[in-house]
Design an enzyme around this catalytic site. Structure first.
Site, PDB file in Angstrom:
ATOM      1  N   GLU A 170     -55.498  80.694  62.635  1.00  0.00           N
ATOM      2  CA  GLU A 170     -56.584  80.366  61.481  1.00  0.00           C
ATOM      3  C   GLU A 170     -55.798  79.371  61.233  1.00  0.00           C
ATOM      4  O   GLU A 170     -55.886  78.466  60.383  1.00  0.00           O
ATOM      5  CB  GLU A 170     -56.968  81.555  61.323  1.00  0.00           C
ATOM      6  CG  GLU A 170     -57.868  81.892  62.440  1.00  0.00           C
ATOM      7  CD  GLU A 170     -57.705  83.707  61.888  1.00  0.00           C
ATOM      8  OE1 GLU A 170     -59.565  83.599  61.243  1.00  0.00           O
ATOM      9  OE2 GLU A 170     -57.685  84.377  61.961  1.00  0.00           O
ATOM     10  N   ARG A 188     -41.573  84.121  64.381  1.00  0.00           N
ATOM     11  CA  ARG A 188     -40.983  84.292  65.893  1.00  0.00           C
ATOM     12  C   ARG A 188     -42.417  83.502  66.551  1.00  0.00           C
ATOM     13  O   ARG A 188     -43.387  83.934  66.033  1.00  0.00           O
ATOM     14  CB  ARG A 188     -40.333  85.009  66.577  1.00  0.00           C
ATOM     15  CG  ARG A 188     -40.568  85.525  67.917  1.00  0.00           C
ATOM     16  CD  ARG A 188     -40.207  86.539  68.262  1.00  0.00           C
ATOM     17  NE  ARG A 188     -39.150  87.306  68.029  1.00  0.00           N
ATOM     18  CZ  ARG A 188     -37.559  86.930  68.007  1.00  0.00           C
ATOM     19  NH1 ARG A 188     -37.497  85.810  69.234  1.00  0.00           N
ATOM     20  NH2 ARG A 188     -36.722  87.610  67.302  1.00  0.00           N
ATOM     21  N   ILE A 189     -41.482  82.216  67.407  1.00  0.00           N
ATOM     22  CA  ILE A 189     -42.181  81.777  68.045  1.00  0.00           C
ATOM     23  C   ILE A 189     -42.965  82.120  69.499  1.00  0.00           C
ATOM     24  O   ILE A 189     -41.417  82.019  70.176  1.00  0.00           O
ATOM     25  CB  ILE A 189     -42.583  79.960  68.082  1.00  0.00           C
ATOM     26  CG1 ILE A 189     -42.883  80.204  66.658  1.00  0.00           C
ATOM     27  CG2 ILE A 189     -43.109  80.022  68.937  1.00  0.00           C
ATOM     28  CD1 ILE A 189     -44.431  80.039  66.653  1.00  0.00           C
ATOM     29  N   GLY A 229     -58.214  81.788  74.403  1.00  0.00           N
ATOM     30  CA  GLY A 229     -58.091  80.666  74.719  1.00  0.00           C
ATOM     31  C   GLY A 229     -56.739  80.388  73.847  1.00  0.00           C
ATOM     32  O   GLY A 229     -55.887  79.390  73.806  1.00  0.00           O
ATOM     33  N   VAL A 242     -50.860  82.761  64.306  1.00  0.00           N
ATOM     34  CA  VAL A 242     -51.067  80.972  63.788  1.00  0.00           C
ATOM     35  C   VAL A 242     -52.384  80.361  64.543  1.00  0.00           C
ATOM     36  O   VAL A 242     -52.286  79.309  64.423  1.00  0.00           O
ATOM     37  CB  VAL A 242     -49.906  80.454  65.507  1.00  0.00           C
ATOM     38  CG1 VAL A 242     -48.859  81.019  65.169  1.00  0.00           C
ATOM     39  CG2 VAL A 242     -50.310  80.847  66.645  1.00  0.00           C
ATOM     40  N   GLY A 275     -64.521  82.278  70.958  1.00  0.00           N
ATOM     41  CA  GLY A 275     -64.797  83.177  70.113  1.00  0.00           C
ATOM     42  C   GLY A 275     -64.838  82.785  68.979  1.00  0.00           C
ATOM     43  O   GLY A 275     -65.867  82.710  68.397  1.00  0.00           O
ATOM     44  N   PHE A 276     -63.749  82.195  68.110  1.00  0.00           N
ATOM     45  CA  PHE A 276     -63.743  82.292  66.895  1.00  0.00           C
ATOM     46  C   PHE A 276     -63.660  82.758  65.644  1.00  0.00           C
ATOM     47  O   PHE A 276     -64.264  82.296  64.666  1.00  0.00           O
ATOM     48  CB  PHE A 276     -63.980  80.335  66.198  1.00  0.00           C
ATOM     49  CG  PHE A 276     -63.936  79.093  67.182  1.00  0.00           C
ATOM     50  CD1 PHE A 276     -62.548  79.156  67.843  1.00  0.00           C
ATOM     51  CD2 PHE A 276     -64.899  78.816  69.131  1.00  0.00           C
ATOM     52  CE1 PHE A 276     -62.050  78.358  68.842  1.00  0.00           C
ATOM     53  CE2 PHE A 276     -64.291  78.286  69.310  1.00  0.00           C
ATOM     54  CZ  PHE A 276     -62.520  77.744  69.683  1.00  0.00           C
ATOM     55  N   GLN A 290     -52.616  75.776  69.629  1.00  0.00           N
ATOM     56  CA  GLN A 290     -53.301  77.234  68.594  1.00  0.00           C
ATOM     57  C   GLN A 290     -53.326  76.240  66.832  1.00  0.00           C
ATOM     58  O   GLN A 290     -54.983  75.774  66.680  1.00  0.00           O
ATOM     59  CB  GLN A 290     -52.944  78.515  67.690  1.00  0.00           C
ATOM     60  CG  GLN A 290     -53.174  78.939  69.048  1.00  0.00           C
ATOM     61  CD  GLN A 290     -54.442  79.482  69.497  1.00  0.00           C
ATOM     62  OE1 GLN A 290     -54.638  80.061  68.346  1.00  0.00           O
ATOM     63  NE2 GLN A 290     -55.148  78.442  70.635  1.00  0.00           N
ATOM     64  N   ASN A 333     -44.636  80.976  72.331  1.00  0.00           N
ATOM     65  CA  ASN A 333     -44.819  80.163  73.032  1.00  0.00           C
ATOM     66  C   ASN A 333     -44.777  78.886  72.798  1.00  0.00           C
ATOM     67  O   ASN A 333     -46.347  78.955  72.296  1.00  0.00           O
ATOM     68  CB  ASN A 333     -45.933  80.634  74.486  1.00  0.00           C
ATOM     69  CG  ASN A 333     -45.671  79.685  75.417  1.00  0.00           C
ATOM     70  OD1 ASN A 333     -45.600  78.387  75.327  1.00  0.00           O
ATOM     71  ND2 ASN A 333     -46.041  79.434  76.957  1.00  0.00           N
TER      72      ASN A 333
END
Lengths: 745, 356, 165
Positions: free
Chosen positions: A710, A633-634, A471, A708, A243-244, A643, A636
Site C-alpha cells: 500500500e 527485508r525484501i 497478485g 509493500v 482485491g485491494f 507492488q 522477492n
C-alpha cells in the site's frame, strides 16, 4: 542473535524468483472462482436497487419466473432463513449486510432479489424483468449532509482526536502559516475480477469457490449466518483477481450461498461491473482542512489536520485520513480531528491505503504549499522537518531509511536544479513541465497467522498455510520463505495455500500478510528443523551426535555442524534411522505488543514525479515516476517492485483520474462502469521506476519484513499534484485534478 | 438482454425488407448496440445481422477520385488502408484516436455513424431521458453535466454525439448512402444527424428500416491531405471519449489559406461543422490571429447547458490547436498517440525498463 | 428456436447448438465450451479482459454475438502454448513480471499477439503503450507489459528471420 541473520546460504530469499503461478496465469489454466462449473450448476444474477433510500414496493416476480430458463426468484419472502440477522456484527470485523432481510433500501445498488436460471442469459434477463417499483425517500449523499457528528474512533479503533503539544501556540508563533482545504472523491476498488462465487451444498456441508483476502474471517461469518460449523465450510480461493481491500470479508456472494440452498443445486453468482459500485465497499469522499505553521527557517511549528468524512446511515467505517500526520513530519505540535456525516450509501471500507492514501495527498500538498511559502526547495523542506522519532508519540522508529530514499530517489530522478518557482520548464514541444515530490509512509502491521511444515523421509518438504494470493506474489514469496525455513531448495518444497482447510494464515490486508503468514511459516519450518535436530544430536549413530551445544544448521536438505560443515547428514537419513516418515513443525506469528509499545513501526519512501501539461488544453500526463522505498527485508525484489509500481499507479489514478460521480438527487453512481470511472491505461504510464532502498530492521518482526502493498499509493498522489502545480502555477485542491482547473489559465 | 429473433439476410434488399417490421434493429459489429441491450437501453425484438451481407465491406476509389467506404468496413481496416490514410489523414487520425484497438477491429463505419450518446442519464434506465423515452424529461439537466453539449442543445436534451470519425468526415463533406424500402438516397453527413429540438428521440434522418450502406468522400476532400489534422482532448491518455475535439483541413497556396475546413466534436448532438469559421479563414494567412478569430466565430453561438462553460473555451482552444497543427503540415506518419497533446516523440521518456 | 453455430476454436472445430441467440462469444467460450481462460471484467467492451483473436484480429468477445460469427476462427489463451512450449509473448510476460493477479492477463496476451501481428507498433514503446491501452490492468503491471511486448516483438521477428534464412 536475531532471526534476521538466520537466513540460510542457498536460500532464495532476496532473489527475484519469477512467479510460481506464472505459467498457470499466462496459459489461462489459473482457475478463478467464476471459472468453476460443477455438474448441475445454475446461474444466479442479482437485481439491485436503483433508489438509494426507501422501500421496494413491487417486484414483477411473475414476469421473471415466466422467462424461459428461469428456475426461481429469491426475494425476502422465500429467502432461506439465516441463523443470525445480516446486521449482526458479533463476528470480528463484521459489517452489516444486505441479504434480502426485508423490503428496505439503504443505498443504490443494494441487492433486492436474486434470479436463478438454467443459463446466464435467462438469469440476467429475469433480473431485468423484475422491473421494481419503489417508495423512494429523499437522500443525502454529500459531505454537506446535515447531522455531522464527532466519532470516537476512526478506521479500526483509532482515536478520532489525537493531540501533541499546543497547536494554536505553534500557529501563533509561526513566521509562515497556511490554511488550506483539500477534497478527495468517492472511489471504488474495481478489481478486474468482479466479486463472484460458486456455491454447492451437500447436506449441511458447504463447498465454495470465492476470491477472498480473508479465508478464515469469511468462513467464520458464513458459519455464523448458516448456523453450521466452520469446518463444514470449504472455501477455495487459489487466485484472487485483485482485491485491494474489497474482498476481505464475506460480501454479497453470501446471496449465492442462499440461492444454492433455495434451489438445492450448485449456483454461480457473479456481480456485474455496475454492481461493483454498491455492496462491495468503497473509499468515502473526504474534505481535509490543514493548518500548518513554520518558523522562518522552515521548521514546522504546528500541524493541524481536520478530516470530514462520511459513513453509511446504517453502519460505521470512517476513513482515517488524519493518521498520516502523526508519524511523518517533526512538529512540536500536532492535532488530528475528525467529524463525519451519515449518507444513503453503502458502508465504506478498506480500500488500498485506507486513510493513508487520502490523508497523504492532502498532507503532501500542504507541505508543498508551505515549502513554497517559505521559499525552500520541497526536498530540503522535508529534510528540515525530518522526524528522528515518531512526532506524536516520541517513540523511536524500529528502522527508518527515509533519508536514503530521498537521496537515491533524487539522484535517479535528477531533482537537483529544479527551479523553485512554478511554470518555469517547457519541453521541446512547448508542453509545461513540472517536478513534484511526496513522502511515502505506511505502518508495518502484523495480524495473526499459523502454519504447518513437514519434512519427509524422501528429503522433500511440505508447508501449509491458508494464504491468499491477490497478485502480490504470495505463492512465490511464501514458497521462498518455506524453502528457506526448511533449508531446502524451493523445488523440493510442496507449498499449499489458498484454501480454508489449512492452518489459518490470517488476512491479506494492511500490507501485513507476508510479515505475518511468512513469520508463521518461518516458525513452523524452524520447529520442524528443531525436531529433526533433536533426533540427530541425540543419536550416537549420527555424525551430529552431541552437536547440540555447538549448533546445527539446515542447508540444502542436510543438517550440518555450525563449526564444521563437513560433518552432517541428510534429512532422509535422520528420519530413516529414527524410523519416521516425517517430522512436523507448527508455527504462528502475531503482533508483538511490547515491540509496538517500544517502537514506531513504519515503512517509508520518497516519490518524485514529472508531469507534462498541455498549456492550452490542460491535459496532464505523468511522464516519469521514481519511487525509492525502504521496507525492511525484501523477500522477492521482482514482486516487490511490481507492488510499488502498482501502488504508484494507484497514486497516479488518485491524483488525476478516478472518481465516482454520484447524482446527488438520487444517490446513484452515474459512471458505474470502466469507461467513465477512469482508471489509468497503459499509455498513462510512460515511465515508472522503483528503487529498493536497503533497510535492516531487527525489531519489527521475526523476518524483518515491512509491508509493500500500500505504501506506493502514498506519496505518489501528492507528488503528482505538486508536480502539476510546479508545471502550471495552479494549485488544485480538489481531486482528481480536472481540466477545468486550467481552462482559465 | 431481452430475447430477440435473429435474422441473417443474404442481401441488402432482404435486410431492408426484414427491417420493415417494427421492433427491428440492424446488427453490425454490435459494439454499441449489444452494450445498450445489456444495460436495457435498447430492447429490439428482431436483430437483422449485416455481417454476412456481400458488398458492404469494400473501400473503392470511384472514377473522378471520390472514395466510397462500405458500411461494414471496420474502423481499423479503414484507418490502416495506406491509400485512404494518405488521402484523408485527419480521418485516419480520428479513427485511431477512438476507443481501443479491439473495438476498432470490430466497429464498422456504418455503426460509427449510428452510435448513441454516452450521456449517463441516457444510459441509466431509471433516469428520465427524452431521447430514450420521449416525454419523460431530462435528468442530465441539473446533474453533474460537465461533458454535455454547448452548441445546438435544447431544454429537452443536452447530449452529445460521441464519434471521432464523424468529425473530419463532416468537415470533408462526406455523403451518406442510404438504402430503404423506397430505394436508395444520398444525404450529406452534415444533415444526417439531427439536433434535439423538441424531438431528441429522432437522432438521424433515417426513416424506420433505412440502412446506411456506405459513406462517400468527394475527390476534393483529398485536396486537404497536406494540411489535415484531428485534435482530441480527453481525460486519460488513451481509450477515452473526447471532451472536445476538432478536425481541420487547409489548402494553402503562396502563404495564404485558399480553403479551410473545420468541425468540432464533443460539443453537440451532431458532429459540428463550423462553416462561418471556415469562411473567415479563406484568404487569410495561416497564423495565430486568424485561427483565434475562426475559433471565436465557431463558438459564437455556444452556451453552457450546465456545469460546462469551461468546454466553450476548450472547444475554441482545440479548434486553434487543430488549425495550427494542420497549417504546420500533415506528418509523414501518424504520431504514436494520435490526436493527442502528447503526440510528439520529441523528448519522450525512455521506458523505465532501461534502468533495470 | 435452436440454431447451430460452427466455430473453429484453437484449431478444433466445434458445432454448438444455441438455444438462445443472446449468447456472446465470451459466454459461449466460458460457460458452454469450458474455455474459462478468457475473462469477463466488465462485459461492456471497457476493459479488454475478454480479448480473443477472431479471424485473426483482436476483439472484445463480450460484444460479439456467437450466432453472428458462424464459421469464424477463434484463438484463445488456451490455444497458444504448443506442445507445452510457451508462446514468446507468454514467456515474456513471466520474465518481465507483466501481471500480478493474473485476471487481465489472458486478454493482455491475446491483445499483445494481435498488436504484434498488426505490425504498427514495432518496438516503439509509445506505440506499444497506445496499442495496449484497450486492456486495463488494475494491479498496474503496465511497465512489465510494455517491456514484455517489446521483447516478444523482437524475439518473434528474430525467429521469423531464422526460419526464412
Amino acid at each position: 542473535m536475531s532471526d534476521v541473520q538466520r537466513m540460510r546460504h542457498g536460500s532464495s530469499i532476496g532473489l527475484p524468483v519469477t512467479r510460481r503461478d506464472g505459467h498457470d496465469k499466462v496459459t489461462g489454466q489459473a482457475r478463478f472462482a467464476a471459472d468453476n462449473h460443477p455438474t448441475g450448476m445454475l446461474y444466479a444474477v442479482l437485481a439491485t436497487s436503483r433508489i438509494a433510500r426507501g422501500r421496494v414496493a413491487f417486484l414483477d416476480v411473475a414476469a421473471a419466473r415466466a422467462h424461459v430458463g428461469v428456475v426461481e426468484v429469491m426475494v425476502p419472502g422465500n429467502r432461506p432463513a439465516l441463523a443470525i440477522h445480516p446486521d449482526d456484527k458479533s463476528v470480528p470485523f463484521s459489517f452489516k449486510m444486505d441479504l434480502l432481510q426485508d423490503d428496505r433500501v439503504r443505498y443504490a445498488g443494494q441487492s433486492i432479489a436474486v434470479v436463478i436460471a438454467e443459463t446466464l442469459e435467462a438469469a440476467t434477463e429475469g433480473a431485468a424483468l423484475l422491473a421494481p417499483r419503489y417508495a423512494a425517500e429523499a437522500v443525502e449523499v454529500t459531505l454537506d449532509a446535515p447531522g455531522a457528528f464527532v466519532p470516537e474512533t476512526v478506521g479500526v479503533g483509532a482515536p478520532a482526536e489525537q493531540r501533541h503539544g499546543d497547536v494554536e501556540a505553534g500557529l501563533d508563533h509561526a513566521a509562515h502559516r497556511i490554511e488550506t482545504t483539500y477534497e478527495t472523491p468517492l472511489q471504488f476498488h474495481n478489481a478486474m475480477e468482479p466479486h463472484g462465487i460458486v456455491a454447492a451444498w451437500d447436506g449441511d456441508a458447504l463447498s465454495i469457490d470465492m476470491p477472498t483476502q480473508g479465508l478464515a474471517l469469511t468462513q467464520m461469518r458464513i458459519a455464523a449466518f448458516f448456523g453450521i460449523r466452520m469446518e463444514d465450510i470449504h472455501i477455495r480461493s487459489p487466485f484472487i483477481g485483485g482485491g485491494f481491500g474489497s474482498k476481505l470479508l464475506a460480501g454479497p456472494q453470501v446471496l449465492g450461498i442462499l440461492a444454492a440452498k433455495l434451489v438445492g443445486r450448485p449456483v454461480k453468482l457473479v456481480l456485474t461491473r455496475a454492481q461493483m459500485y454498491g455492496p462491495v465497499t468503497h473509499r468515502s469522499a473526504t474534505r481535509q482542512s490543514l493548518r500548518l505553521g513554520a518558523a522562518a527557517d522552515g521548521q514546522l511549528t504546528a500541524i493541524d489536520h481536520h478530516v470530514r468524512t462520511a459513513t453509511s446511515r446504517h453502519d460505521d467505517f470512517l476513513e482515517p485520513s488524519g493518521g498520516i500526520s502523526h508519524s511523518l513530519y517533526a512538529s512540536p505540535a500536532i492535532a488530528t480531528t475528525a467529524d463525519a456525516v451519515r449518507l444513503d450509501t453503502g458502508t465504506p471500507g478498506f480500500m488500498r491505503g485506507p486513510g493513508e492514501a487520502s490523508g497523504s495527498i492532502a498532507l503532501e500538498s500542504a507541505m508543498d504549499e508551505m515549502a513554497a511559502a517559505c521559499g525552500i526547495d520541497p526536498l530540503e523542506f522535508r529534510l528540515r522537518n525530518y522526524a528522528e522519532v515518531e512526532p506524536i508519540t516520541g517513540k523511536p522508529f524500529s528502522s527508518k531509511a527515509l533519508r536514503d530514499c530521498y537521496a537515491q530517489g533524487a539522484t535517479t530522478f535528477g531533482w537537483a536544479g529544479r527551479p523553485l518557482a512554478p511554470r518555469q520548464m517547457r519541453d521541446a514541444d512547448g508542453l509545461l513541465v513540472g517536478w513534484g515530490l511526496g513522502t511515502a509512509i505506511f505502518p508495518a502491521m502484523m495480524f495473526q497467522a499459523e502454519a504447518r511444515a513437514v519434512l519427509r523421509r524422501d528429503g522433500t518438504g511440505l508447508v501449509e498455510a491458508g494464504i491468499h494470493d491477490m497478485g502480490q506474489g504470495a505463492w512465490t514469496a511464501f514458497a521462498q520463505i518455506a524453502a528457506d525455513s526448511l533449508g531446502l531448495d524451493i523445488d523440493q518444497v510442496e507449498f499449499r495455500g489458498g484454501r480454508s482447510d489449512l492452518p489459518n494464515a490470517g488476512i491479506a490486508g494492511g500490507s501485513g500478510h507476508t510479515a505475518t503468514a511468512g513469520g508463521a511459516i518461518h516458525a513452523a519450518g524452524g520447529q520442524a528443523i528443531a525436531r529433526l535436530t533433536e533426533l540427530a544430536v541425540a543419536d550416537p549413530r549420527s555424525p551430529l551426535f552431541g552437536a547440540g551445544n555447538v549448533g546445527v544448521v539446515a542447508r540444502d536438505g542436510r543438517l550440518v555442524r555450525w563449526d564444521d560443515e563437513s560433518r552432517g547428514e541428510t534429512y532422509g537419513d535422520i528420519l530413516a534411522r529414527a524410523g519416521l516418515d516425517m517430522v512436523e513443525g507448527q508455527g504462528s506469528a502475531a503482533a508483538d505488543q511490547a515491540t509496538a509499545e517500544q517502537y514506531s513501526l513504519h515503512a517509508h519512501g520518497a516519490v518524485f514525479a514529472e508531469v507534462k501539461v498541455d498549456p492550452e488544453l490542460g491535459q496532464v500526463r505523468v511522464t516519469r515516476l521514481v519511487g525509492a522505498f525502504a521496507a525492511g527485508r525484501i523477500i522477492n525484489p521482482r514482486m516487490v517492485r511490481s507492488q510499488y509500481y502498482g501502488g504508484m499507479i494507484w497514486g497516479l489514478s488518485f491524483a488525476l483520474h478516478e472518481h465516482a460521480a454520484m447524482d446527488v438527487r438520487t444517490g446513484r453512481v452515474m459512471n458505474a462502469d470502466l469507461a467513465e470511472y477512469r482508471v489509468p491505461v497503459n499509455a498513462d504510464v510512460p515511465s515508472v521506476e522503483a528503487i529498493l532502498v536497503e533497510e535492516e530492521d531487527p525489531h519489527v518482526n521475526a523476518l524483518g519484513i515491512k509491508g509493500v502493498g500500500e505504501i506506493g499509493i502514498t506519496g505518489t498522489a501528492g507528488a503528482i499534484a505538486n508536480a502539476v502545480w510546479h508545471a502550471t502555477g495552479v494549485r488544485v485542491r480538489k481531486f482528481p485534478i480536472a481540466l477545468e482547473a486550467f481552462s482559465g489559465a | 438482454m431481452n430475447r430477440f429473433e435473429y435474422i441473417r439476410p443474404r442481401s441488402v434488399a432482404e435486410a431492408v425488407a426484414a427491417a420493415a417490421i417494427p421492433g427491428s434493429a440492424y446488427l453490425a459489429a454490435g459494439t454499441n448496440l449489444l452494450d445498450l441491450m445489456k444495460i436495457g437501453v435498447a430492447r429490439p425484438g428482431r436483430l437483422i445481422d449485416l455481417n454476412h451481407l456481400p458488398g458492404l465491406d469494400a473501400i473503392e476509389t470511384l472514377p473522378g477520385g471520390a472514395v466510397r467506404i462500405g458500411a461494414q468496413v471496420r474502423n481499423a481496416e479503414l484507418a490502416h488502408d495506406p491509400e485512404f490514410a494518405r488521402r484523408f489523414p485527419a480521418v485516419a487520425e480520428a479513427l485511431l484516436s477512438g476507443a481501443s484497438a479491439q473495438l476498432r477491429n470490430a466497429a464498422t463505419v456504418g455503426g460509427n455513424l449510428m452510435q448513441r450518446t454516452r450521456c449517463a442519464w441516457f444510459q441509466d434506465t431509471a433516469s428520465a431521458c427524452n431521447r430514450r423515452e420521449p416525454g419523460t424529461g431530462c435528468d442530465a439537466l441539473g446533474g453533474e453535466n460537465r461533458m454535455h453539449a454547448v452548441l445546438g442543445w435544447s431544454e429537452h436534451c443536452i447530449a452529445t454525439h460521441p464519434s471521432d470519425f464523424c468529425v473530419p468526415l463532416v468537415a470533408l463533406d462526406a455523403v451518406v448512402e442510404i438504402e430503404g424500402a423506397g430505394g436508395r438516397r444520398d444525404i450529406p453527413l452534415a444533415d444526417f444527424h439531427l439536433l434535439p429540438g423538441t424531438t431528441p428521440e429522432r437522432e438521424s434522418v433515417l426513416a424506420p428500416g433505412e440502412l446506411v450502406i456506405a459513406v462517400r468522400l468527394p475527390a476534393e476532400a483529398a485536396g486537404f491531405a497536406a494540411h489535415a489534422r484531428y485534435a482530441k482532448l480527453r481525460e486519460r491518455t488513451s481509450y477515452a471519449f473526447a471532451v472536445v475535439s476538432a478536425a481541420a483541413g487547409l489548402r494553402i497556396a503562396n502563404g495564404r489559406i485558399v480553403e479551410a475546413r473545420l468541425a468540432l466534436g464533443g460539443v453537440a448532438a451532431k458532429p459540428w461543422r463550423a462553416e462561418a469559421a471556415e469562411a473567415s479563414l479563406a484568404g487569410a494567412a495561416p497564423d495565430a490571429d486568424a485561427f483565434r478569430r475562426a475559433a471565436e466565430i465557431a463558438m459564437a453561438e455556444a452556451k453552457p447547458s450546465g456545469d460546462n462553460a469551461f468546454k466553450i473555451e476548450l472547444a475554441r482552444r482545440i479548434a486553434i490547436r487543430a488549425l495550427t497543427q494542420a497549417a504546420a503540415g500533415t506528418p509523414d506518419r501518424l504520431p504514436a498517440l494520435p490526436a493527442s497533446s502528447f503526440a510528439s516523440n520529441a523528448g519522450a521518456p525512455n521506458m523505465g525498463g532501461l534502468h533495470v | 428456436m435452436s440454431m447451430s453455430v460452427t466455430l473453429t476454436v484453437n484449431r478444433v472445430p466445434h458445432t454448438v447448438q444455441l438455444d438462445d441467440p443472446r449468447v456472446t462469444l465470451l459466454d459461449l467460450l466460458r460457460e458452454r465450451l469450458d474455455l474459462t481462460g478468457t475473462k469477463k471484467g466488465c462485459d461492456r467492451g471497457q476493459c479488454g479482459a475478454c480479448t480473443i483473436l477472431l479471424d485473426g484480429r483482436r476483439v472484445n468477445s463480450c460484444l460479439a454475438l456467437a450466432i453472428s460469427h458462424d464459421g469464424a476462427e477463434i484463438q484463445t489463451i488456451e490455444g497458444l502454448a504448443e506442445g507445452g512450449a510457451l508462446h514468446p509473448v507468454q514467456a515474456a510476460f513471466i520474465a518481465h513480471d507483466a501481471f500480478q493477479c493474473g485476471f487481465c492477463t489472458p486478454g493482455q496476451i491475446m491483445s499483445a499477439i494481435g498488436l504484434i501481428d498488426e505490425g504498427q507498433a514495432g518496438e516503439d514503446p509509445e506505440r506499444v503503450r497506445e496499442g495496449m491501452s484497450g486492456n486495463l490492468c488494475r494491479c498496474g503491471a503496465y511497465r512489465g507489459i510494455t517491456e514484455a511486448v517489446i521483447e516478444a516483438t523482437r524475439s518473434m521477428a528474430e525467429d521469423a528471420q531464422e526460419k526464412a534464412a
